[in-house]
Design a protein around this motif. Structure first.
Motif, PDB file in Angstrom:
ATOM      1  N   MET A   8      12.783  -9.914  72.182  1.00 25.69           N
ATOM      2  CA  MET A   8      12.465 -10.736  73.248  1.00 25.69           C
ATOM      3  C   MET A   8      10.763 -10.879  73.635  1.00 25.69           C
ATOM      4  O   MET A   8       9.501 -10.552  73.455  1.00 25.69           O
ATOM      5  CB  MET A   8      12.534 -12.448  73.933  1.00 25.69           C
ATOM      6  CG  MET A   8      11.629 -13.395  74.010  1.00 25.69           C
ATOM      7  SD  MET A   8      10.953 -14.494  72.022  1.00 25.69           S
ATOM      8  CE  MET A   8       9.787 -15.665  72.868  1.00 25.69           C
ATOM      9  N   GLY A   9      11.032  -9.491  74.813  1.00 27.27           N
ATOM     10  CA  GLY A   9       9.751  -9.139  75.468  1.00 27.27           C
ATOM     11  C   GLY A   9       9.452  -8.309  74.368  1.00 27.27           C
ATOM     12  O   GLY A   9       8.620  -7.944  74.518  1.00 27.27           O
ATOM     13  N   ASN A  10       9.643  -7.364  73.568  1.00 24.04           N
ATOM     14  CA  ASN A  10       9.110  -6.197  73.032  1.00 24.04           C
ATOM     15  C   ASN A  10       8.216  -6.631  72.079  1.00 24.04           C
ATOM     16  O   ASN A  10       7.522  -6.223  72.175  1.00 24.04           O
ATOM     17  CB  ASN A  10      10.668  -5.236  72.613  1.00 24.04           C
ATOM     18  CG  ASN A  10      11.370  -4.681  73.013  1.00 24.04           C
ATOM     19  OD1 ASN A  10      10.894  -3.922  73.987  1.00 24.04           O
ATOM     20  ND2 ASN A  10      12.126  -3.897  73.013  1.00 24.04           N
ATOM     21  N   SER A  11       8.751  -8.068  71.190  1.00 19.42           N
ATOM     22  CA  SER A  11       7.374  -8.961  70.619  1.00 19.42           C
ATOM     23  C   SER A  11       6.394  -8.929  71.129  1.00 19.42           C
ATOM     24  O   SER A  11       5.288  -9.852  70.940  1.00 19.42           O
ATOM     25  CB  SER A  11       8.634 -10.445  69.685  1.00 19.42           C
ATOM     26  OG  SER A  11       8.931  -9.705  69.314  1.00 19.42           O
ATOM     27  N   SER A  12       6.719  -9.921  73.602  1.00 14.72           N
ATOM     28  CA  SER A  12       5.998 -10.521  73.040  1.00 14.72           C
ATOM     29  C   SER A  12       4.558  -9.646  73.002  1.00 14.72           C
ATOM     30  O   SER A  12       3.568  -9.551  74.052  1.00 14.72           O
ATOM     31  CB  SER A  12       5.916 -11.044  74.762  1.00 14.72           C
ATOM     32  OG  SER A  12       5.061 -11.291  75.759  1.00 14.72           O
ATOM     33  N   GLU A  13       5.122  -8.520  74.038  1.00 12.25           N
ATOM     34  CA  GLU A  13       4.192  -6.800  74.176  1.00 12.25           C
ATOM     35  C   GLU A  13       3.012  -6.637  72.882  1.00 12.25           C
ATOM     36  O   GLU A  13       2.138  -6.401  72.879  1.00 12.25           O
ATOM     37  CB  GLU A  13       5.403  -5.988  74.753  1.00 12.25           C
ATOM     38  CG  GLU A  13       5.521  -5.902  76.499  1.00 12.25           C
ATOM     39  CD  GLU A  13       4.796  -6.374  77.194  1.00 12.25           C
ATOM     40  OE1 GLU A  13       3.743  -5.179  77.009  1.00 12.25           O
ATOM     41  OE2 GLU A  13       4.664  -6.948  78.203  1.00 12.25           O
ATOM     42  N   TYR A  14       4.358  -6.708  71.913  1.00  9.70           N
ATOM     43  CA  TYR A  14       3.699  -5.831  70.815  1.00  9.70           C
ATOM     44  C   TYR A  14       2.566  -6.830  70.302  1.00  9.70           C
ATOM     45  O   TYR A  14       1.196  -6.783  69.870  1.00  9.70           O
ATOM     46  CB  TYR A  14       4.238  -6.344  69.484  1.00  9.70           C
ATOM     47  CG  TYR A  14       4.270  -6.048  68.108  1.00  9.70           C
ATOM     48  CD1 TYR A  14       3.620  -4.800  67.398  1.00  9.70           C
ATOM     49  CD2 TYR A  14       3.320  -6.769  67.113  1.00  9.70           C
ATOM     50  CE1 TYR A  14       2.740  -4.242  66.730  1.00  9.70           C
ATOM     51  CE2 TYR A  14       3.347  -6.318  65.917  1.00  9.70           C
ATOM     52  CZ  TYR A  14       2.788  -5.573  65.950  1.00  9.70           C
ATOM     53  OH  TYR A  14       2.096  -4.852  64.208  1.00  9.70           O
ATOM     54  N   ILE A  15       2.865  -8.002  70.207  1.00 14.77           N
ATOM     55  CA  ILE A  15       1.716  -9.020  70.240  1.00 14.77           C
ATOM     56  C   ILE A  15       0.757  -9.166  70.625  1.00 14.77           C
ATOM     57  O   ILE A  15      -0.864  -8.990  70.948  1.00 14.77           O
ATOM     58  CB  ILE A  15       2.524 -10.955  70.720  1.00 14.77           C
ATOM     59  CG1 ILE A  15       2.888 -10.972  68.970  1.00 14.77           C
ATOM     60  CG2 ILE A  15       0.926 -11.600  69.874  1.00 14.77           C
ATOM     61  CD1 ILE A  15       4.041 -12.121  69.267  1.00 14.77           C
ATOM     62  N   LYS A  16       0.710  -8.558  72.478  1.00 15.98           N
ATOM     63  CA  LYS A  16      -0.038  -8.613  73.829  1.00 15.98           C
ATOM     64  C   LYS A  16      -0.993  -7.589  73.064  1.00 15.98           C
ATOM     65  O   LYS A  16      -1.736  -7.370  72.829  1.00 15.98           O
ATOM     66  CB  LYS A  16       0.135  -8.250  74.600  1.00 15.98           C
ATOM     67  CG  LYS A  16      -0.552  -8.038  75.893  1.00 15.98           C
ATOM     68  CD  LYS A  16       0.444  -8.150  77.043  1.00 15.98           C
ATOM     69  CE  LYS A  16       1.479  -9.213  77.488  1.00 15.98           C
ATOM     70  NZ  LYS A  16       1.829  -9.132  78.766  1.00 15.98           N
ATOM     71  N   HIS A  17      -0.239  -6.410  72.667  1.00 10.42           N
ATOM     72  CA  HIS A  17      -1.315  -5.170  72.474  1.00 10.42           C
ATOM     73  C   HIS A  17      -1.898  -4.962  71.497  1.00 10.42           C
ATOM     74  O   HIS A  17      -2.800  -5.039  71.094  1.00 10.42           O
ATOM     75  CB  HIS A  17      -0.309  -4.246  71.886  1.00 10.42           C
ATOM     76  CG  HIS A  17      -0.456  -3.185  71.659  1.00 10.42           C
ATOM     77  ND1 HIS A  17      -1.273  -1.535  72.533  1.00 10.42           N
ATOM     78  CD2 HIS A  17      -0.735  -2.449  70.485  1.00 10.42           C
ATOM     79  CE1 HIS A  17      -1.849  -0.686  71.615  1.00 10.42           C
ATOM     80  NE2 HIS A  17      -1.452  -1.134  69.934  1.00 10.42           N
ATOM     81  N   SER A  44      -4.696  -9.730  81.886  1.00 11.74           N
ATOM     82  CA  SER A  44      -4.094 -10.589  80.754  1.00 11.74           C
ATOM     83  C   SER A  44      -4.637 -11.449  81.235  1.00 11.74           C
ATOM     84  O   SER A  44      -5.259 -11.872  80.245  1.00 11.74           O
ATOM     85  CB  SER A  44      -2.239  -9.856  80.804  1.00 11.74           C
ATOM     86  OG  SER A  44      -2.022  -9.313  80.601  1.00 11.74           O
TER      87      SER A  44
END
Length: 473
Positions: free
Chosen positions: A1-10, A352
């Motif tokens: 979940m954390g990786n997905s959130s970082e990916y979307i943010k990026h 952010s």
């Protein structure tokens, strides 16, 4: 979940994502005849491109379809038209090629604008400046078959390679800088102002002097090439073939016009660039902050950019404030001002949050130019032009000459006949005594747009409906 959130943010913080998204969506609106606003300018561009395809690929003699034979017209160097003609050779004549070329090149220009602004060491400014360059009147005209945003983008690409060359003196960047700036200005000399950005590297004492000397020489060569086309070849074509597209005035006459139409000129920047006043005031706020903070890089570029733009406004007389797309030349500077405004909210502890809020504001403001595109896309006011060519096929061949009541300087109606001939005002078509002269030159039929003239003509009527009358003179 954390990786997905970082990916979307990026992803959402990447200008490549937003450029790519808008580019792909825009592809859906490109296969469309030139019926949207500025039909006449698009028709002229398409005529020249089609003649480069069908008659001769000689770019030295831009040709349109008005006159006894297709007429030579002194216009910008027809690089854009020539590229369109190459698409015709591969894919056949179509409505999408001109729009696709302009749309694609414009988005490449957006990206190179971003890459150039990264050299200011202000990534947030680069992001939002590019976003507001895209989300402006530039986007509206990027989907039209007109050379303006095409030329702007070539210059922006050239500015990036110029800065690179001034930093490193790499031959590749020097060649690319010369080619893109030269062809950009040949395509539209009005887009000289964005080169003001090069003030920063050119006067950077830490950059190699040798590169600056070579670059200055390259720009002299580019300037000579552009000057030859605009100040020698175009006047030659005008004197030889008696057609004219550009009508410059003296600086004194321009000042007189400008001083009497100050509010109309201001309205070009305030009302037309972003289709909302908020973005315009963000630009002003960004420039004022740059002055207050003594950010001389932004200030010096702003001053030079504005002076060159002002001189261009004076030279165009009353054309600038009457044509929305002329303001495109100043939009990169306005976008830099907006970007610099958003750069002020770059706080380390709230990166952010402040970026997210800024992006929401940018997306809301993007709605206004996007709405303008939608209205253009759904415009059907001139859709009655579309069947005209096939109607004429019943009465004359493609090679036959026609006369239309499109006006002296509007090629739109002639373009949709698919033929060459003469375009006049309504009264000229009524002069019966002149028709034998045109018949000797090949005139076969007269086409009357009934939306422009209600009167009938004293000739043999071959065809009539609610939109057109076709006569044999």
């Amino acid at each position: 979940m954390g990786n997905s959130s970082e990916y979307i943010k990026h992803l959402v913080s990447s200008i490549e994502f937003w450029l790519g998204l808008v580019f792909v969506i825009g592809l859906l609106t490109l296969n469309y005849p030139p019926l949207d606003a500025h039909t006449w300018r698009q028709s002229l561009t398409l005529m020249i491109a089609k003649n480069l395809y069908e008659l001769s690929p000689n770019v030295m003699y831009p040709t349109y379809n008005i006159g006894h034979h297709p007429g030579i017209i002194p216009t910008e160097f027809p690089l854009y038209n020539f590229i369109i003609s190459l698409f015709y050779r591969v894919f056949g004549y179509n409505d999408w090629a001109g729009r696709f070329v302009n749309w694609s090149v414009t988005f490449v220009g957006f990206y190179y604008f971003y890459k150039t602004l990264l050299k200011f060491n202000a990534k947030r400014m680069a992001f939002f400046a590019t976003f507001f360059l895209m989300g402006s009147v530039v986007l509206v005209y990027a989907r039209k078959t007109m050379p303006d945003t095409f030329a702007l983008s070539l210059v922006l690409i050239g500015v990036y390679h110029s800065w690179n060359y001034l930093e490193s003196a790499k031959r590749k960047d020097g060649v690319l800088a010369f080619l893109f700036i030269c062809f950009g200005l040949l395509s539209k000399i009005a887009f000289l102002p964005p080169m003001s950005i090069l003030l920063i590297p050119f006067f950077d004492r830490e950059l190699p002097q040798k590169a600056k000397s070579y670059f200055f020489g390259l720009m002299i060569l580019a300037g000579a090439t552009v000057g030859w086309w605009y100040f020698y070849w175009m006047p030659y074509l005008k004197e030889t073939y008696h057609n004219q597209l550009i009508w410059p005035v003296s600086l004194a006459e321009g000042w007189k016009i400008f001083s009497h139409t100050l509010d109309e000129h201001l309205g070009r920047f305030r009302d037309k660039v972003y289709r909302n006043h908020v973005s315009f005031y963000l630009f002003l706020a960004g420039i004022l902050i740059a002055f207050a903070k003594r950010n001389w890089k932004i200030v010096s570029v702003f001053l030079l950019y504005s002076v060159i733009t002002f001189l261009f406004i004076l030279k165009t007389g009353d054309v600038f404030y009457k044509h929305e797309y002329y303001v495109i030349l100043y939009v990169p500077m306005m976008a830099i001002g907006v970007g610099y405004f958003f750069e002020q909210f770059h706080f380390k502890k709230m990166q952010s949050l402040t970026f997210g809020l800024s992006l929401v504001v940018a997306l809301v403001l993007f709605f206004f130019p996007a709405r303008r595109i939608y209205r253009d896309w759904t415009n059907q006011d001139a859709s009655y032009y579309l069947p005209l060519e096939s109607i004429l096929d019943e009465y004359v061949s493609k090679e036959d000459s026609v006369m239309v009541n499109g006006g002296i300087f509007n090629p739109s109606l002639m373009y949709f006949t698919g033929r060459h001939g003469w375009s006049f005002g309504n009264q000229t078509l009524k002069v019966v005594d002149d028709m034998p002269i045109y018949k000797e030159r090949g005139l076969k039929v007269i086409v009357v747009d009934r939306h422009q003239m209600k009167d009938s003509l004293p000739y043999e009527l071959l065809f009539g409906n609610d939109d057109f009358l076709i006569y044999r003179p």
